[in-house]
Motif scaffolding. Structure first.
Motif, mmCIF file in Angstrom:
data_model
loop_
_atom_site.group_PDB
_atom_site.id
_atom_site.type_symbol
_atom_site.label_atom_id
_atom_site.label_comp_id
_atom_site.label_asym_id
_atom_site.label_seq_id
_atom_site.Cartn_x
_atom_site.Cartn_y
_atom_site.Cartn_z
ATOM 1 N N TYR A 176 0.821 -1.214 0.000
ATOM 2 C CA TYR A 176 0.000 0.000 0.000
ATOM 3 C C TYR A 176 0.855 1.264 0.000
ATOM 4 C CZ TYR A 176 -4.496 -2.383 0.659
ATOM 5 O OH TYR A 176 -5.623 -3.136 0.482
ATOM 6 N N LEU A 177 2.001 1.232 0.684
ATOM 7 C CA LEU A 177 2.909 2.374 0.657
ATOM 8 C C LEU A 177 3.406 2.612 -0.766
ATOM 9 C CD1 LEU A 177 4.266 4.350 2.748
ATOM 10 C CD2 LEU A 177 6.257 2.842 2.623
ATOM 11 N N THR A 178 3.664 1.542 -1.484
ATOM 12 C CA THR A 178 4.184 1.644 -2.845
ATOM 13 C C THR A 178 3.187 2.298 -3.792
ATOM 14 O OG1 THR A 178 5.462 -0.378 -2.460
ATOM 15 C CG2 THR A 178 5.187 0.315 -4.745
ATOM 16 N N ASP B 158 -3.908 5.568 3.740
ATOM 17 C CA ASP B 158 -4.885 5.189 4.763
ATOM 18 C C ASP B 158 -4.920 3.673 4.940
ATOM 19 O OD1 ASP B 158 -5.526 7.839 5.215
ATOM 20 O OD2 ASP B 158 -7.268 7.828 3.883
ATOM 21 N N SER B 159 -4.696 2.957 3.854
ATOM 22 C CA SER B 159 -4.660 1.494 3.942
ATOM 23 C C SER B 159 -3.382 1.016 4.616
ATOM 24 C CB SER B 159 -4.792 0.866 2.549
ATOM 25 O OG SER B 159 -6.069 1.134 1.999
ATOM 26 N N VAL B 160 -2.266 1.723 4.411
ATOM 27 C CA VAL B 160 -1.046 1.408 5.158
ATOM 28 C C VAL B 160 -1.340 1.476 6.652
ATOM 29 C CG1 VAL B 160 1.317 2.118 5.691
ATOM 30 C CG2 VAL B 160 0.464 2.308 3.348
ATOM 31 N N ILE B 161 -1.998 2.558 7.053
ATOM 32 C CA ILE B 161 -2.306 2.766 8.471
ATOM 33 C C ILE B 161 -3.238 1.674 8.984
ATOM 34 C CG2 ILE B 161 -3.469 4.334 10.084
ATOM 35 C CD1 ILE B 161 -2.444 6.642 8.223
ATOM 36 N N GLU B 162 -4.258 1.335 8.198
ATOM 37 C CA GLU B 162 -5.207 0.304 8.605
ATOM 38 C C GLU B 162 -4.508 -1.031 8.854
ATOM 39 O OE1 GLU B 162 -9.130 -2.030 6.751
ATOM 40 O OE2 GLU B 162 -8.340 -0.238 5.770
ATOM 41 N N GLU B 163 -3.564 -1.400 7.982
ATOM 42 C CA GLU B 163 -2.850 -2.665 8.156
ATOM 43 C C GLU B 163 -1.823 -2.566 9.278
ATOM 44 O OE1 GLU B 163 -3.742 -5.391 6.724
ATOM 45 O OE2 GLU B 163 -5.206 -4.418 5.414
ATOM 46 N N LEU C 1 7.286 -0.427 11.227
ATOM 47 C CA LEU C 1 7.227 0.818 11.991
ATOM 48 C C LEU C 1 7.517 2.027 11.090
ATOM 49 C CD1 LEU C 1 9.150 -0.170 15.267
ATOM 50 C CD2 LEU C 1 6.684 0.004 14.970
ATOM 51 N N LEU C 2 8.497 1.891 10.220
ATOM 52 C CA LEU C 2 8.851 3.005 9.342
ATOM 53 C C LEU C 2 7.826 3.208 8.230
ATOM 54 C CD1 LEU C 2 12.720 2.446 9.151
ATOM 55 C CD2 LEU C 2 11.498 4.220 10.422
ATOM 56 N N ASN C 3 7.239 2.125 7.737
ATOM 57 C CA ASN C 3 6.140 2.257 6.771
ATOM 58 C C ASN C 3 4.989 3.044 7.392
ATOM 59 O OD1 ASN C 3 7.618 0.624 5.031
ATOM 60 N ND2 ASN C 3 6.371 -1.207 5.364
ATOM 61 N N TYR C 4 4.645 2.663 8.609
ATOM 62 C CA TYR C 4 3.568 3.309 9.357
ATOM 63 C C TYR C 4 3.903 4.786 9.593
ATOM 64 C CZ TYR C 4 -0.042 3.423 13.136
ATOM 65 O OH TYR C 4 -1.135 3.682 13.936
ATOM 66 N N ALA C 5 5.150 5.048 9.997
ATOM 67 C CA ALA C 5 5.563 6.426 10.267
ATOM 68 C C ALA C 5 5.440 7.291 9.016
ATOM 69 C CB ALA C 5 7.006 6.439 10.778
ATOM 70 N N GLU C 6 5.861 6.774 7.881
ATOM 71 C CA GLU C 6 5.784 7.557 6.646
ATOM 72 C C GLU C 6 4.338 7.861 6.270
ATOM 73 O OE1 GLU C 6 6.907 7.064 1.917
ATOM 74 O OE2 GLU C 6 8.256 6.173 3.412
ATOM 75 N N ALA C 7 3.471 6.860 6.410
ATOM 76 C CA ALA C 7 2.058 7.077 6.081
ATOM 77 C C ALA C 7 1.435 8.119 6.996
ATOM 78 C CB ALA C 7 1.293 5.755 6.168
ATOM 79 N N LEU C 8 1.781 8.075 8.271
ATOM 80 C CA LEU C 8 1.222 9.031 9.234
ATOM 81 C C LEU C 8 1.757 10.445 9.016
ATOM 82 C CD1 LEU C 8 1.460 6.861 12.466
ATOM 83 C CD2 LEU C 8 -0.664 7.631 11.399
ATOM 84 N N ALA C 9 3.028 10.543 8.644
ATOM 85 C CA ALA C 9 3.631 11.864 8.464
ATOM 86 C C ALA C 9 3.141 12.541 7.192
ATOM 87 C CB ALA C 9 5.154 11.744 8.439
ATOM 88 N N ILE D 116 0.689 -2.797 15.188
ATOM 89 C CA ILE D 116 1.211 -1.742 16.067
ATOM 90 C C ILE D 116 0.017 -0.982 16.653
ATOM 91 C CG2 ILE D 116 2.815 0.207 16.226
ATOM 92 C CD1 ILE D 116 3.837 -0.719 13.395
ATOM 93 N N PRO D 117 -0.668 -1.549 17.644
ATOM 94 C CA PRO D 117 -1.867 -0.887 18.165
ATOM 95 C C PRO D 117 -1.582 0.262 19.127
ATOM 96 C CG PRO D 117 -1.532 -2.990 19.263
ATOM 97 C CD PRO D 117 -0.489 -2.907 18.186
ATOM 98 N N GLN D 118 -0.324 0.396 19.584
ATOM 99 C CA GLN D 118 -0.006 1.417 20.585
ATOM 100 C C GLN D 118 0.310 2.760 19.925
ATOM 101 O OE1 GLN D 118 1.935 -1.360 20.120
ATOM 102 N NE2 GLN D 118 1.274 -2.754 21.731
ATOM 103 N N ASN D 119 0.228 3.816 20.718
ATOM 104 C CA ASN D 119 0.594 5.159 20.259
ATOM 105 C C ASN D 119 1.949 5.615 20.781
ATOM 106 O OD1 ASN D 119 -1.719 5.692 18.704
ATOM 107 N ND2 ASN D 119 -2.880 6.226 20.546
ATOM 108 N N VAL D 120 2.480 4.887 21.757
ATOM 109 C CA VAL D 120 3.797 5.214 22.301
ATOM 110 C C VAL D 120 4.588 3.920 22.456
ATOM 111 C CG1 VAL D 120 3.045 7.298 23.513
ATOM 112 C CG2 VAL D 120 2.915 5.087 24.677
#
Length: 472
Positions: free
Chosen positions: A229-231, A236-241, A362-370, A246-250
């Motif tokens: 999905y990142l590719t 939003d789908s990156v985040i969903e997966e 974690l980095l895929n998630y970070a990029e999608a969120l940023a 990674i259910p935590q925020n910290v």
């Protein structure tokens, strides 16, 4: 396109580590539970071939970027990928294509056989669905690997470019070789369909850490979906997966369903101490009886023959990679040059090859969120978790964590540091539609490659052009 069927009575515990001891025809490969398991193991074995996830595919991707400089100009060890000079007849091009499609066909044979009842009465329904799901996962990974080097990036025109022949039926002869290319978008649609099916059918966990590292389970499919999905820019789908793992925020971050993935305390553990860690979502195992040798081995190329060293003007000397960062222990100096030793075992080169690690997710998630400022705070927390695992005293300035552009730049650098030598740099450049950079030293140089240049992607393999009349 023909697929050779190799199977043996490998035990589940040993998985794909064993070398198949018998050859049996497609008439009786589904006759016993052991043979069906051997057929499933054979799909993994094919994925682990030298030109694919035995290691060389990672090499092809990494050296297209700017962080490695070539010493030998050896065409047998990916110099043409480093130099962006492949032709349709290049061995690397044809061997990669062949290895991936062999894996796809083995997966198709397993899926077709089990779906048509050939294994009924030999294995349970649950085991049948697990095997089908594993085959779909491995087919998806193989297609994803091909489409990223042989077709234009999805983001270039929304996936409308010519993609790959989508071979989804089992072939044991050459009668159906002629097949036109589907579009890039259609290939990705099939990849995601397979991964969704795989997530449904795969087990949550296996009985051992070894199997949780070397066989696909639900979290393996979820993790690969974050990459896919990142590719294609579906953030939003990156985040969903990613939330599934990674259910935590910290920090500390960890998966709470399926295999309990988390960052290993030290990255050094993953490369040489224990290959079956909680961070290792999927790796290709090697044993003394089942290892690649010589120029087929990524360890030989990087660490023994020392054909690529770290570019002093690349990520090596970026300020984000501090002198106290433990990840610098995965490098060594020879004749004034820095070399990678993530794959440091001597012959017979039994280092496991990482395919998916929790750090990447974690980095895929970070990029999608940023991106788009979706959640800069959580993105920064994810970035810091990866970086501070290896450099706990390092802090990202508020001007970085609070600014979308600066944070995305830091995440991109972190990928180059954390995932160095694991096959991501070329992939990241193409998915972001960035030029392939110029690089070199006083002995060998190569110029930059524009996103519109013919050699921005790999050429079509001559073997396919010769045997497939509908391929163009």
């Amino acid at each position: 396109m023909a697929g050779l069927l190799l199977a043996s009575g490998c035990s589940t515990e040993d998985g794909l580590n064993l070398v198949p001891t018998t050859q049996i025809s497609d008439e009786n490969v589904f006759d016993t539970a052991d043979r069906i398991e051997g057929l499933a193991n054979g799909v993994y074995k094919s994925l682990k071939s030298a030109s694919l996830y035995g290691g060389r595919y990672l090499l092809y991707q990494d050296v297209r970027g700017e962080d490695f400089l070539n010493i030998t100009a050896n065409s047998y060890t990916a110099y043409e990928s480093w130099n962006n000079s492949y032709s349709s007849g290049s061995n690397d091009v044809n061997n990669l294509w062949s290895a991936a499609y062999a894996t796809i066909n083995r997966a198709n044979i397993l899926i077709d056989g089990l779906n048509t009842g050939k294994g009924d009465g030999k294995i349970t329904e649950e085991k049948k669905q697990n095997y089908i799901a594993e085959a779909k996962f491995l087919r998806a990974l193989s297609y994803f690997s091909l489409v990223n080097v042989f077709a234009q990036p999805y983001v270039k025109n929304g996936g409308l470019s010519p993609g790959l022949p989508l071979r989804l039926q089992a072939e044991t002869d050459a009668n159906n070789n002629d097949l036109a290319r589907s579009t890039v978008s259609e290939v990705y649609a099939q990849i995601l369909t397979d991964l969704d099916d795989a997530e449904t059918g795969l087990p949550e966990t296996y009985s051992t850490d070894l199997l949780n590292t070397t066989r696909a389970h639900k979290n393996t499919a979820r993790a690969l979906k974050t990459r896919v999905y990142l590719t294609i820019g579906e953030l939003d789908s990156v985040i969903e997966e990613a939330v599934k793992l990674i259910p935590q925020n910290v920090a500390p971050f960890s998966a709470e369903q399926g295999v309990n993935h988390a960052l290993q305390a030290s990255i050094l553990t993953i490369f040489g101490t224990s290959y079956v860690t909680k961070e290792s979502i999927l790796s290709m195992p090697m044993t003394t009886n089942d290892a690649l040798s010589g120029q087929s081995s990524i360890g030989y190329i990087y660490n023994v023959n020392r054909e690529y060293y770290l570019n002093p003007n690349g990520i090596l000397n970026d300020a984000q990679w501090g002198a106290d960062d433990v990840r610098r222990s995965l490098l060594y100096t020879n004749s004034g040059k820095q070399f990678l030793k993530k794959y440091a075992k001597a012959s017979p080169f039994v280092d496991y090859i990482p395919v998916i690690r929790y750090a990447e997710v974690l980095l895929n998630y970070a990029e999608a969120l940023a991106t788009g400022g979706r959640n800069l705070s959580l993105a920064a927390n994810l970035l810091e978790a990866v970086h501070q695992r290896s450099d706990p005293n390092y802090s990202f300035a508020a001007s970085i964590t609070g600014n979308e552009s600066n944070l995305l730049e830091a995440i991109a650098k972190e990928r180059r540091i954390e995932l160095l030598g694991e096959g991501f740099r070329g992939f990241d450049l193409l998915r972001k539609l960035q030029d392939l950079p110029a690089k070199g030293d006083s002995n060998i140089q190569t110029s930059s490659v524009s996103v519109n240049a013919e050699n921005y992607i790999f050429p079509s393999p001559s073997t396919e052009l010769t045997t497939n009349k509908l391929f163009n």
